[in-house]
Design a protein around this motif. Structure first.
Motif, PDB file in Angstrom:
ATOM      1  N   ALA A 163     -46.714   7.789  22.485  1.00 53.39           N
ATOM      2  CA  ALA A 163     -47.300   9.045  22.965  1.00 53.39           C
ATOM      3  C   ALA A 163     -48.047   9.745  21.836  1.00 53.39           C
ATOM      4  N   ILE A 217     -50.978   9.555  25.375  1.00 53.56           N
ATOM      5  CA  ILE A 217     -50.133   9.419  26.558  1.00 53.56           C
ATOM      6  C   ILE A 217     -49.541   8.017  26.530  1.00 53.56           C
ATOM      7  N   ILE A 226     -46.508  12.720  27.258  1.00 50.53           N
ATOM      8  CA  ILE A 226     -47.814  13.154  26.763  1.00 50.53           C
ATOM      9  C   ILE A 226     -47.592  14.031  25.532  1.00 50.53           C
TER      10      ILE A 226
END
Lengths: 339, 339
Positions: A105, A110, A274
């Motif tokens: 991430a 992401i 994220i």
């Protein structure tokens, strides 16, 4: 014994580990599973506290769980992590994949972690909360067993299919929600059945497709989704994301695989993480502050943030310990080896 | 004119482009915006069809929209795409970012596209449907204006905050849903107000926080979320994901920025895309087939899949054209230059 039993969280942890080890789980699994039960009990979530020792012990006794499975981590694509749980409980599989998910991430902006071939019976909030505490935004979904009818039908297709979300709040507990896309959590209906209490008539249908207030009939029939066709659409999304998308079972397939043993769902889970710095760069703090303004607008009118009760219970439990109902304590103690 | 007006989809497209160009939009924006209105009209979504020409023209007249904005694409992290819409309508910004999103989803397994600084007044399903038609799983969210109260309150904090999801179905239209996390779409309440019809008393509150059946009072007061505290939690998630996470406005900030001009929401949108081949490799077809088994279990008991009505309307519209109510047609024709 007829009185509530007060326990420290350390005592709950020791009891949970003892029961889990005694039922045959490996040390690594027993520790990972015990932590989620301690967290549930600590946060006042009775249906995900040490009540779940009975559920875990049952799944182990029925041969549904690989008690010493060693989860295997792989990286099928640059921003994807997969952990094959080998048929063991999900908690250890998540722990094994979590750090790689966090790294990805941060690296890609992401990333997603799929747990496959795991036995699932815990809440998802400990996972999204752990990620949010590390500064990530997290979304987690998992199917279960086909217990829930789609809107417009009365035959089970979906699991209780929870959706959990975590958002980091610097200096405070994360904003976290975790709810079943069924009208209620199945554990709630089980608690009603254990207590001999009727359920509201909009929680589910009996096996003939008729609405009923009989908890046992709903458990043998079909639960409803929350929020009509919208909740039903979300339940389908959960099935797809944490089933076919990651090569694992739907809730119907999981129930079929259980072959009437009455074990916990076997299948998959998808967790998306994220990194706020991905879009925001060095302006993360500024924009997280704008989220705080929104939270204040909610709380300022007397509405609650999700998890607020849970965090309040946590503060109490850390100070005063937790209280276990006598019948539950008796049932759990019956599982302690040598008792 | 007092009779319904039947039009071909090409005629709807021409009319929409003419009105949009006449109101000052650039050619590229007019074409992109017209397509989503044609899609709405074609699929029987009256509240997202050419009725929206009135909404778009109003936003343009009020100076809310940058009519010739040139969206700028950037890549803030390997799996992230950002399109700064420059204050123009969202449709062109999405088109400019879509291909890079698809490439990144294929390359990394998962990717996200943030549209920022865009004016939003269209449904999200055309976007997730476009991605799912290209084989990707897609999730899209956007805040709007602060029109919706959190569960437990009566003061607006959230927008109507839709969630849209698309799943590819080889040989068939994608599985697509797109719903407001408000009890209903705001367009529905506006249509009730235009028609002078009362709304159900659980759609919202008046400005004093009292439940009401007066559509205008709800528009001036607060709408409710769907599904109680669960819908409210999802609405908050949408705010966070497509607001602070991508450096754009919350619904409250967007409404404040509108400064009572009555324009469409300005802000951001987040679209996450996942390539099924990321986790599944060359077994995609096998696992998509398992999703079809689930869809069959839903439809086999007489329940509907989301978008089923929309696809049925599409088939009719492509064959027979669409029917526009006379009052709406008159209002739109009044916007045609030289009419």
């Amino acid at each position: 014994m007829s009185e509530d039993v007060r326990m420290t969280l350390d005592a709950v942890r020791t009891l949970a580990r003892t029961v889990l080890l005694g039922s045959g789980l490996s040390q690594a699994h027993a520790e990972a599973v015990a932590e989620t039960m301690v967290a549930g009990e600590r946060d006042g979530c009775a249906s995900h506290g040490i009540y779940r020792l009975l559920v875990a012990a049952n799944s182990i006794a029925k041969g549904v769980v690989a008690v010493d499975a060693d989860p295997v981590v792989s990286e099928p694509a640059p921003a994807l992590v997969r952990v094959d749980g080998g048929g063991g409980f999900a908690q250890l599989a998540f722990e094994r994949g979590r750090v790689r998910l966090e790294e990805k991430a941060h690296g890609y902006g992401i990333a997603a972690l799929a747990l496959t071939n795991v036995v699932h019976f815990a809440a998802l909030w400990p996972e999204v909360e752990a990620l949010a505490e590390r500064g990530l935004v997290a979304l987690a979904v998992t199917p279960s067993h086909a217990w829930v009818a789609p809107a417009g039908g009365t035959v089970p297709v979906f699991g209780t299919n929870p959706i959990a979300f975590g958002w980091p709040r610097p200096g405070d507990h994360p904003f976290v929600f975790d709810f079943a896309t069924s009208a209620v959590a199945r554990g709630e209906i089980e608690l009603h059945r254990r207590a001999g209490r009727p359920v509201p008539d909009d929680w589910g249908y009996d096996a003939d497709g008729k609405p009923t207030t009989d908890a046992a009939a709903v458990l043998n029939g079909a639960m409803r989704t929350f929020g009509g066709h919208k909740g039903s659409a979300l339940a389908a999304m959960v099935e797809l994301l944490a089933g076919p998308l990651i090569g694992d079972m739907t809730s119907r397939e999981s129930l079929d695989a259980d072959a009437a043993r009455g074990g916990s769902p076997i299948g998959g889970e998808l967790i998306v993480a994220i990194d706020p710095a991905g879009f925001l760069g060095d302006a993360v703090a500024d924009h997280l502050a704008r989220a705080e303004t929104m939270f204040a607008a909610i709380e300022g009118q007397g509405a609650r943030l999700p998890s607020q009760r849970r965090y309040a219970a946590r503060a109490r439990s850390l100070a005063e310990g937790v209280v276990i109902p006598p019948a539950l304590y008796r049932d759990i103690m019956a599982l302690v080896p040598g008792e």
